[in-house]
Design a protein around this motif. Structure first.
Motif, PDB file in Angstrom:
ATOM      1  N   GLY A 113     -13.744  42.457  62.620  1.00 63.20           N
ATOM      2  CA  GLY A 113     -14.747  43.518  62.598  1.00 63.20           C
ATOM      3  C   GLY A 113     -14.100  44.885  62.576  1.00 63.20           C
ATOM      4  N   HIS A 114     -14.693  45.803  61.808  1.00 58.01           N
ATOM      5  CA  HIS A 114     -14.240  47.198  61.693  1.00 58.01           C
ATOM      6  C   HIS A 114     -12.923  47.331  60.939  1.00 58.01           C
ATOM      7  CE1 HIS A 114     -17.427  48.708  64.358  1.00 58.01           C
ATOM      8  NE2 HIS A 114     -17.218  47.599  65.051  1.00 58.01           N
ATOM      9  N   GLU A 115     -12.547  46.315  60.135  1.00 58.03           N
ATOM     10  CA  GLU A 115     -11.371  46.453  59.279  1.00 58.03           C
ATOM     11  C   GLU A 115     -11.770  47.114  57.960  1.00 58.03           C
ATOM     12  OE1 GLU A 115     -10.495  42.173  61.091  1.00 58.03           O
ATOM     13  OE2 GLU A 115     -12.248  43.118  60.192  1.00 58.03           O
ATOM     14  N   ARG A 116     -10.913  47.988  57.474  1.00 58.16           N
ATOM     15  CA  ARG A 116     -11.108  48.531  56.139  1.00 58.16           C
ATOM     16  C   ARG A 116     -10.716  47.450  55.126  1.00 58.16           C
ATOM     17  NH1 ARG A 116      -7.782  53.485  53.229  1.00 58.16           N
ATOM     18  NH2 ARG A 116      -9.118  53.644  51.381  1.00 58.16           N
ATOM     19  N   ILE A 117     -11.546  47.264  54.100  1.00 60.24           N
ATOM     20  CA  ILE A 117     -11.315  46.212  53.116  1.00 60.24           C
ATOM     21  C   ILE A 117     -10.564  46.802  51.933  1.00 60.24           C
ATOM     22  CG2 ILE A 117     -12.405  44.448  51.678  1.00 60.24           C
ATOM     23  CD1 ILE A 117     -14.863  44.670  53.521  1.00 60.24           C
ATOM     24  N   LEU A 118      -9.313  46.393  51.768  1.00 62.85           N
ATOM     25  CA  LEU A 118      -8.436  46.956  50.740  1.00 62.85           C
ATOM     26  C   LEU A 118      -8.002  45.873  49.764  1.00 62.85           C
ATOM     27  CD1 LEU A 118      -6.186  49.173  53.027  1.00 62.85           C
ATOM     28  CD2 LEU A 118      -7.955  49.969  51.429  1.00 62.85           C
ATOM     29  N   PRO A 119      -7.571  46.261  48.559  1.00 63.08           N
ATOM     30  CA  PRO A 119      -7.048  45.262  47.610  1.00 63.08           C
ATOM     31  C   PRO A 119      -5.948  44.420  48.235  1.00 63.08           C
ATOM     32  CG  PRO A 119      -7.345  47.368  46.516  1.00 63.08           C
ATOM     33  CD  PRO A 119      -7.589  47.621  47.976  1.00 63.08           C
ATOM     34  N   GLY A 120      -5.959  43.150  47.893  1.00 62.51           N
ATOM     35  CA  GLY A 120      -4.953  42.235  48.405  1.00 62.51           C
ATOM     36  C   GLY A 120      -5.275  41.630  49.753  1.00 62.51           C
TER      37      GLY A 120
ATOM     38  N   GLY B 253     -18.226  56.121  54.899  1.00 61.36           N
ATOM     39  CA  GLY B 253     -17.754  57.190  54.035  1.00 61.36           C
ATOM     40  C   GLY B 253     -17.559  56.657  52.636  1.00 61.36           C
ATOM     41  N   SER B 254     -16.334  56.755  52.118  1.00 55.77           N
ATOM     42  CA  SER B 254     -16.043  56.235  50.786  1.00 55.77           C
ATOM     43  C   SER B 254     -15.403  54.852  50.838  1.00 55.77           C
ATOM     44  CB  SER B 254     -15.104  57.194  50.045  1.00 55.77           C
ATOM     45  OG  SER B 254     -13.893  57.366  50.762  1.00 55.77           O
ATOM     46  N   ASP B 255     -15.307  54.278  52.035  1.00 60.19           N
ATOM     47  CA  ASP B 255     -14.638  52.995  52.198  1.00 60.19           C
ATOM     48  C   ASP B 255     -15.647  51.884  52.524  1.00 60.19           C
ATOM     49  OD1 ASP B 255     -12.115  54.228  51.919  1.00 60.19           O
ATOM     50  OD2 ASP B 255     -12.102  54.750  54.049  1.00 60.19           O
ATOM     51  N   PHE B 256     -15.185  50.643  52.358  1.00 55.95           N
ATOM     52  CA  PHE B 256     -15.934  49.479  52.814  1.00 55.95           C
ATOM     53  C   PHE B 256     -15.224  48.885  54.023  1.00 55.95           C
ATOM     54  CE2 PHE B 256     -16.910  49.369  48.141  1.00 55.95           C
ATOM     55  CZ  PHE B 256     -18.235  49.773  48.267  1.00 55.95           C
TER      56      PHE B 256
END
Length: 347
Positions: A213-220, A237-240
């Motif tokens: 929970g509350h992790e930023r979802i990034l490529p890879g 904001g601009s992140d998921f």
């Protein structure tokens, strides 16, 4: 009538499972044996339609027996596993060897706790008995794939149930290290999902872990829904980011694929892909339809490659599927889609 053979070294578990299974009008236990050798003899004389198999047994353990069974006399197998880390690892090995599904064995009040799972046990045995294809996972030769250059604005959401552990593995191990951030809901109890994530992490180029929970979802990166908690995606904001939710079961499940897909539809708009894989029931169909209506590219596994063609079939009938593809073709379709839409975004 579906004929069931129960294999367990515990006389109590054999008795309880026999009682519970026989309560279903279309299921009957034709035998209950305590070890693999007795099971082998029984199968030779009177083959059942499906069997339940314990992992920890004397003389020959369940994994060894399963491997021999799938080579010489393949048939539907539902594992009965303990809710422990070692039990989870062994269960995932069993699914890798060709078992259809598993039932978690309670550790305390066996009769009462197994009784709570009566409907689940009946459904799993019915689904397993209908399986006609048995394919242990093959060692995949993964060719190097050029970097996709995908952006942080793209999300891949995957949902699965029966047969899904191996289907998810087949998809993720064929994706490059910079594939879009991925969220996965697989119907699985708590205690098993962390082990599942660790196995995927060892076998793919992606970074796979159980969501906190509350992790930023990034490529890879890949986040697996933890057992007994819904995984959702939110925009920050601009992140998921990931969020875990402890609300009621949806479609009889927590984690639920519908909950995940609906959150992706709400948070990501058209910047996501939804993939629904093998599984019984209808979880995920409504959520995938929301993604489709929001402009997402959506894929469903085809009937021929599914262990159980339930969830993909319902999703297709609901009108939320862009394409139907064989399991082995899904990674290539995803990569082609991302090459088409991935240019020119923020990395």
């Amino acid at each position: 009538m579906i004929k069931v053979l129960v294999i367990d070294d515990s006389a109590l578990i054999r008795q309880v499972l026999t009682e519970l299974i026989n309560r279903a009008p279309d299921l009957t236990v034709v035998g209950a044996v305590g070890d693999a050798y007795a099971a082998r003899d029984f199968i030779r004389q009177s083959p059942p339609d499906v069997l339940t198999l314990d992992i920890e047994m004397p003389r020959m353990d369940g994994l060894t027996f399963l491997q021999k069974l799938m080579k010489g006399h393949p048939m539907p197998v539902v594992m009965v596993s303990t809710l422990t880390e070692s039990g989870a690892e062994a269960t995932l090995q069993a699914l890798d060897l060709g078992a259809v599904d598993f039932i978690a064995k309670p550790k305390l009040d066996v009769r009462r706790e197994l009784g709570d799972y009566q409907a689940v046990i009946h459904d799993k045995l019915r689904a397993a008995a209908a399986v006609t294809r048995f394919r242990a996972t093959q060692k995949r030769v993964i060719k190097p794939i050029e970097a996709l250059g995908v952006s942080t604005e793209h999300i891949l959401a995957i949902g699965a149930s029966t047969g899904g552990t191996e289907a998810i593995k087949a998809v993720l191990t064929a994706l490059p290290a910079d594939a879009p951030g991925t969220v996965v809901t697989q119907h699985m109890p708590s205690g098993f999902t962390r082990t599942f994530a660790e196995r995927l992490n060892r076998n793919s180029a992606l970074e796979v872990r159980e969501a906190q929970g509350h992790e930023r979802i990034l490529p890879g990166q890949v986040f697996i829904a933890p057992g007994n908690r819904h995984l959702t995606v939110v925009r920050s904001g601009s992140d998921f980011q990931t969020r875990l939710v402890d609300s009621e079961q949806v479609q009889g499940h927590r984690p639920s694929v519908d909950v995940l897909f609906q959150s992706v539809a709400d948070a990501c708009g058209a910047n996501a892909v939804g993939v629904i894989l093998t599984g019984m029931g209808k979880d995920g169909a409504a959520g995938l339809l929301s993604m489709y209506r929001g402009g997402c590219y959506t894929l469903a596994q085809d009937e021929a490659s599914c262990v159980v063609y339930g969830m993909p079939r319902v999703a297709l009938e609901a009108g939320g599927v862009t394409e139907v593809q064989a399991l082995d073709d899904i990674p290539d379709r995803l990569i082609k889609h991302w090459h088409k839409v991935g240019a020119g975004h923020r990395i």
